[in-house]
Design a protein around this motif. Structure first.
Motif, PDB file in Angstrom:
ATOM      1  N   THR A 137       0.968  -0.926   0.067  1.00  0.00           N
ATOM      2  CA  THR A 137      -0.141   0.116   0.101  1.00  0.00           C
ATOM      3  C   THR A 137       0.774   1.259  -0.078  1.00  0.00           C
ATOM      4  OG1 THR A 137      -0.006  -0.162   2.437  1.00  0.00           O
ATOM      5  CG2 THR A 137      -1.974  -0.951   1.257  1.00  0.00           C
ATOM      6  N   ARG A 160      -9.565   2.237   1.134  1.00  0.00           N
ATOM      7  CA  ARG A 160      -9.513   2.929   2.414  1.00  0.00           C
ATOM      8  C   ARG A 160     -11.025   3.556   2.221  1.00  0.00           C
ATOM      9  NH1 ARG A 160      -6.626   9.018   1.865  1.00  0.00           N
ATOM     10  NH2 ARG A 160      -4.673   7.412   1.872  1.00  0.00           N
ATOM     11  N   GLN A 189      -5.570   2.622  -0.057  1.00  0.00           N
ATOM     12  CA  GLN A 189      -4.570   3.302   1.251  1.00  0.00           C
ATOM     13  C   GLN A 189      -3.433   4.036   0.365  1.00  0.00           C
ATOM     14  OE1 GLN A 189      -5.159   2.812   4.125  1.00  0.00           O
ATOM     15  NE2 GLN A 189      -7.016   1.350   3.936  1.00  0.00           N
TER      16      GLN A 189
END
Length: 440
Positions: free
Chosen positions: A133, A172, A218
């Motif tokens: 990420t 996210r 993310q």
């Protein structure tokens, strides 16, 4: 970045959703009791496989596949395909061996298969996979959300947007964007980890607005927007107050006419009337024009008017300032009757019947002489006196010298309507003066 369905991690089991089978039987050497080693190229009988099983990797991207084991383990990604990858720790050792491989995996579903063996008798193996990420590594945007739906509540003026959950492992959240019709999407309205959003800030102006939803991972990568969902808001904004309200015509023909200036967004206008400026106003009419004639107004009565503007949604403006008007009487009084002219030594004594017109204001006495030949004579007369409506006689003074005179009396009401001027048909009386001229 989209996710595989789950991330398995266990000393005995491969990661879910991979399903495994395990055989526990072992062969041992008669002399040493140690586990038997398989001939080259053969799998030992105390081995098993988990999978093959499909796993969803969403939009794909960089992943880390990690393997460790005291016993032998192999992990296959898309086995038996041209793009097959493998991590091989197929060793019979006395210490745990680990290995991590960083891969860029294409979007969609991929097959995972884990082979393992329990040479030590405990099958101490572990396999995990997870997205990488870091923003410097992950440059792959998530997939756009699907299943977007819009609901608008006209009672509250709120719009609710909902969508299906994304399958990215490194998700996210979601960003919701809104734009007005003809405008562009700018900053997101909100970022949320849920799968719905209620917009309570919509203006209730009847305007149209568009929404899109984008997934965010993310690493900060944002997906493409969903197909736009549009909503037309309820209109609760009233138009402006009509300016320039005034009485434009007070003639009797049709009533009192009230006029005003156009209001932007108005589809019609409402006219209200009261008996006094601060009285109770009642609606007397509606029109899509810029004036209205109040045909119900009575003659001689003063009325007060206020006007409002109404838009297509039925929103009504505040009322205008009050203006007043009185319907003018365009009907002249009836003719004066019973007129007599009696010669006197000072001229003539004129008498007439009282005129029955209710709004009579005055009488006007006309006096003159006859002109023309004997067959067609007319009374050429001018105004002599204005008298109150209560008067029905008048002393016309002149030098009595035996001349012929003509008279008529006109009736005028309080709106200055004159019977004579409307009709030009007075009731003329002709009389001859007394002749009191001394003889010479």
């Amino acid at each position: 970045m989209p996710p595989p369905p789950s991330n398995g991690s266990s000393s005995r089991t491969p990661p879910s959703p991979v399903r495994r089978r395990r055989r526990t039987a072992t062969r041992r050497s008669a002399r040493t009791g140690a586990p038997a080693r398989p001939p080259p190229g053969c799998r030992p009988t105390n081995s098993a496989s988990a999978g093959p099983s499909p796993a969803t990797f969403g939009s794909g991207g960089p992943f880390a596949l990690s393997v460790s084991g005291l016993d032998g383990i192999r992990v296959h990604l898309d086995p038996d395909t041209p793009d097959a990858r493998k991590i091989d720790l197929w060793k019979n050792g006395t210490t745990t061996v680990s290995k991590t491989v960083n891969l860029t995996i294409p979007a969609g579903k991929h097959t995972l298969r884990v082979d393992y063996v329990n040479w030590t008798g405990s099958a101490k193996v572990k396999f995990t996979y997870a997205p990488r990420t870091s923003a410097t590594v992950d440059k792959v945007a998530p997939l756009a959300p699907t299943g977007v739906a819009m609901a608008y509540d006209q009672a509250t003026g709120k719009a609710k947007l909902s969508w299906a959950k994304n399958k990215e492992m490194d998700l996210r959240g979601y960003r919701v964007y809104r734009r007005a019709e003809g405008g562009a999407f700018a900053e997101p309205m909100t970022t949320t980890t849920g799968t719905s959003f209620t917009d309570a800030t919509l203006p209730v102006t009847g305007a149209r607005y568009h929404y899109v939803v984008r997934a965010l991972d993310q690493a900060g990568n944002e997906s493409q927007g969903t197909a736009e969902k549009a909503v037309t808001t309820v209109d609760r904004v009233a138009p402006g107050v009509p300016p320039g309200v005034d009485i434009t015509d007070t003639s009797e023909d049709g009533g009192i006419r009230v006029g005003w200036t156009a209001v932007t967004g108005a589809s019609s206008y409402r006219v209200y009337r009261a008996a006094s400026a601060d009285g109770t106003y009642t609606r007397v009419g509606t029109t899509d024009q810029l004036s209205y004639r109040d045909a119900s107004a009575e003659q001689g009565v003063t009325y007060h008017y206020r006007v409002t503007a109404v838009d297509a949604a039925g929103n009504e403006s505040a009322r205008s300032a009050s203006v007043d008007g009185r319907r003018r009487d365009d009907t002249p009084p009836s003719a004066v009757t019973g007129l007599t002219a009696t010669p006197t030594e000072y001229g003539f004594e004129l008498n007439w019947d009282a005129n029955p017109t209710p709004d009579l204001a005055r009488y006007v006495v006309y006096g003159g002489v006859l002109i023309g030949d004997e067959e067609q004579q007319v009374c050429s007369a001018g105004e002599v006196e204005w008298l109150s409506a209560a008067t029905t006689s008048y002393e016309y003074r002149t030098v009595p010298d035996g001349e012929e005179r003509c008279f008529f009396v006109d009736a005028v009401d309080d709106d200055w309507n004159s019977h004579f001027k409307w009709t030009r048909e007075p009731n003329v009386v002709v009389a001859t003066e007394l002749d009191i001229t001394p003889d010479v």
